[in-house]
Design an enzyme around this catalytic site. Structure first.
Site, PDB file in Angstrom:
ATOM      1  N   HIS A  44       2.666   5.075   4.624  1.00 41.13           N
ATOM      2  CA  HIS A  44       1.245   5.393   4.441  1.00 41.13           C
ATOM      3  C   HIS A  44       0.337   4.464   5.230  1.00 41.13           C
ATOM      4  O   HIS A  44       0.738   3.413   5.718  1.00 41.13           O
ATOM      5  CB  HIS A  44       0.877   5.359   2.948  1.00 41.13           C
ATOM      6  CG  HIS A  44       0.984   4.009   2.304  1.00 41.13           C
ATOM      7  ND1 HIS A  44      -0.051   3.083   2.325  1.00 41.13           N
ATOM      8  CD2 HIS A  44       1.978   3.429   1.599  1.00 41.13           C
ATOM      9  CE1 HIS A  44       0.311   1.994   1.660  1.00 41.13           C
ATOM     10  NE2 HIS A  44       1.543   2.174   1.211  1.00 41.13           N
ATOM     11  N   CYS A  74       6.466   0.201  -0.588  1.00 43.44           N
ATOM     12  CA  CYS A  74       6.242   1.248   0.402  1.00 43.44           C
ATOM     13  C   CYS A  74       6.025   0.636   1.786  1.00 43.44           C
ATOM     14  O   CYS A  74       5.809  -0.565   1.925  1.00 43.44           O
ATOM     15  CB  CYS A  74       5.047   2.112   0.004  1.00 43.44           C
ATOM     16  SG  CYS A  74       5.415   3.230  -1.371  1.00 43.44           S
TER      17      CYS A  74
END
Length: 534
Positions: A426, A445
């Site tokens: 992301h 992440c």
């Protein structure tokens, strides 16, 4: 009446004698066959794959038959290469197998030798093809599914194949594996010649300096292959270029100054580099399946994400990965990217909501005001109506969400490959972290330095105007899902030693200590450094 031999009775006698002779010959052969079968059945007891293989082929041999010499030779020759590939050679013991073949004088001996060869074949073929270790037993955050082959099918394939060709094709045939193998042999030769020489004891060296430590730096870089032999005692332009090249290959800022971080890497001995290479070879065996014509490759230790098309890098960007804390380290696994979400909502993971934000809400209900408090029906809850102090991490009944915005923790786009670990790629509003050499700061992440460009590269296969498509969705301000018409495999890897596109080996620090744990397990299994480094 004397015994009269007629022509007919004489013929009958001859037939009877011939039958007896044939029976006499057949009985030992049949006994040998039976003894071989019994020995195979007994020796394979407890190994269902071996037992099944021989049972389904009527116990016909593949190693000890008169026509099996080529297969025996191919197996023995392959077992001798175990050390070369960084495998636990004592598992296979070709000398014991040679002795068993040589001493197999009876059918039972041959049966036992047959099974011993089959077991060694399976052990070796599994180890060299898909790894000698089980990653999840070493580190629970290596959740990669190792592509183990069916052992019965492996034996059946070997029985039908060219023995030498089959054994030669077992190791990964990738550019990575071959480059690592070449580096292993080079490092072993280096150890055999005494290593890279004295370490550099200076704290910092830079252009214009001279003296004993500059000479030590020069000599060490010469020994490592970063510059040609030189008698210069000063930190000149040639030495500066060598330092820069070393920095590039070790993930450091290529400023040409040998500061503390650079010197720490320069002073690492070849034994440690060799162990990194052996571990990287094992990791490559764990991933010995086609990665995909187009795939995304994230190397956690390199802090880099790449798009690979037909074996060539077509896009690359810096990344931030999980910090070295329990529950935050980025796991290793492979999955398939299916879609991207533009203007995403951040659904705060429960672990973060309860461990980090609930304590703040207990102190001040209006804390973390950028987040919405949502009940089990998806309704936003007024903070003033909630007594947060009554809840624990296990009883907290709400979820926290951050609506789409420039300051959203996920930035303006996220890339989804649904998985049990809630890991994805992301954007991020925290752009300053990408300027650092070491970038382990996230909750797990993978944050992308160039998320828009990454999106364009992915969308280019399904539209002639990827930027226009992306920004049309972005400018709407609404959360929008865009499916990838061609889902893309994603591989989250952890390589502290890896080959660049030019074939040279780059090294990175073991940021989570995973390679150290793998190396310890490999040593315990019997893997050794080259003879000179033992």
């Amino acid at each position: 009446m004397p015994f009269a031999v007629t022509r007919r009775s004489f013929s009958t006698c001859l037939m009877t004698l011939s039958a007896i002779a044939l029976i006499g010959l057949a009985e030992p052969v049949q006994a040998q066959v039976t003894a071989f079968k019994q020995a195979v059945a007994e020796a394979s007891y407890g190994n269902e794959a071996v037992a099944t293989f021989y049972r389904t082929r009527g116990y016909a041999p593949i190693f000890t038959g008169e026509q099996d010499g080529t297969r025996r030779a191919a197996l023995l020759a392959a077992l001798e290469t175990a050390d070369i590939h960084g495998l636990p050679a004592e598992r296979y013991d070709p000398e014991t197998l040679k002795a068993a073949f040589a001493a197999a004088e009876t059918a039972r001996d041959r049966g036992r030798a047959e099974v011993l060869a089959a077991k060694m074949f399976l052990q070796f073929s599994t180890d060299i093809q898909t790894g000698a270790m089980t990653p999840g037993k070493i580190d629970s955050e290596i959740v990669r599914q190792v592509p183990r082959r069916d052992p019965v099918l492996q034996l059946q394939a070997f029985a039908k194949s060219s023995p030498q060709g089959f054994m030669k094709a077992l190791p990964p045939g990738t550019q990575q594996y071959n480059a690592l193998l070449a580096e292993k042999l080079r490092l072993e030769a280096t150890l055999g010649h005494g290593g890279w020489g004295p370490k550099v004891s200076a704290g910092k060296l830079e252009p214009g300096q001279s003296g004993e430590q500059v000479v030590a730096l020069r000599n060490r870089l010469i020994a490592m292959g970063f510059m040609k032999r030189s008698a210069s005692g000063s930190f000149d332009g040639t030495l500066q270029k060598a330092v820069q090249q070393f920095q590039i290959e070790h993930g450091l800022e290529p400023d040409g100054i040998a500061g503390p971080a650079t010197l720490a890497e320069i002073n690492i001995e070849p034994q440690q580099r060799l162990s990194q290479v052996i571990v990287a070879m094992e990791r490559e065996r764990w991933s010995n399946v086609p990665l995909g014509e187009r795939h995304i490759l994230v190397n956690i230790t390199e802090y880099t994400a790449r798009i690979i098309d037909n074996g060539k890098e077509t896009f690359s960007t810096r990344v931030v990965v999980g910090s070295d804390q329990s529950g935050r380290r980025t796991p290793e696994f492979s999955d398939v990217m299916e879609y991207m979400v533009i203007n995403p909502t951040w659904n705060v993971p429960r672990s973060i909501a309860t461990k980090e934000y609930l304590p703040l809400l207990k102190k001040n209900p209006n804390a973390v005001s950028h987040l919405r408090v949502v009940d089990s029906r998806g309704r936003t809850v007024s903070r003033g109506s909630v007594n947060f102090a009554q809840y624990t991490a296990s009883s907290f009944p709400f979820s926290l969400k951050q609506p789409p915005s420039q300051s959203n923790a996920l930035g303006l786009v996220k890339f989804m490959f649904p998985n049990p670990y809630n890991i994805y790629l992301h954007d991020t509003p925290s752009k300053n972290l990408f300027a650092r050499d070491q970038r382990a700061f996230s909750h797990g992440c993978v944050r992308l330095a160039e998320p828009f460009e990454f999106a364009y590269a992915l969308l280019a296969r399904q539209t002639s105007d990827p930027e226009g498509l992306f920004h049309a969705r972005l400018n709407s301000g609404s959360e929008t899902r865009v499916n990838l018409e061609e889902p893309v495999p994603v591989h989250l890897q952890y390589r502290t030693a890896f080959a660049t596109a030019k074939g040279r080996i780059s090294y990175r620090p073991d940021i989570y200590g995973r390679d150290a744990r793998i190396w310890a397990a490999m040593q315990a299994a019997g893997v050794k450094l080259g003879e000179a480094g033992s």
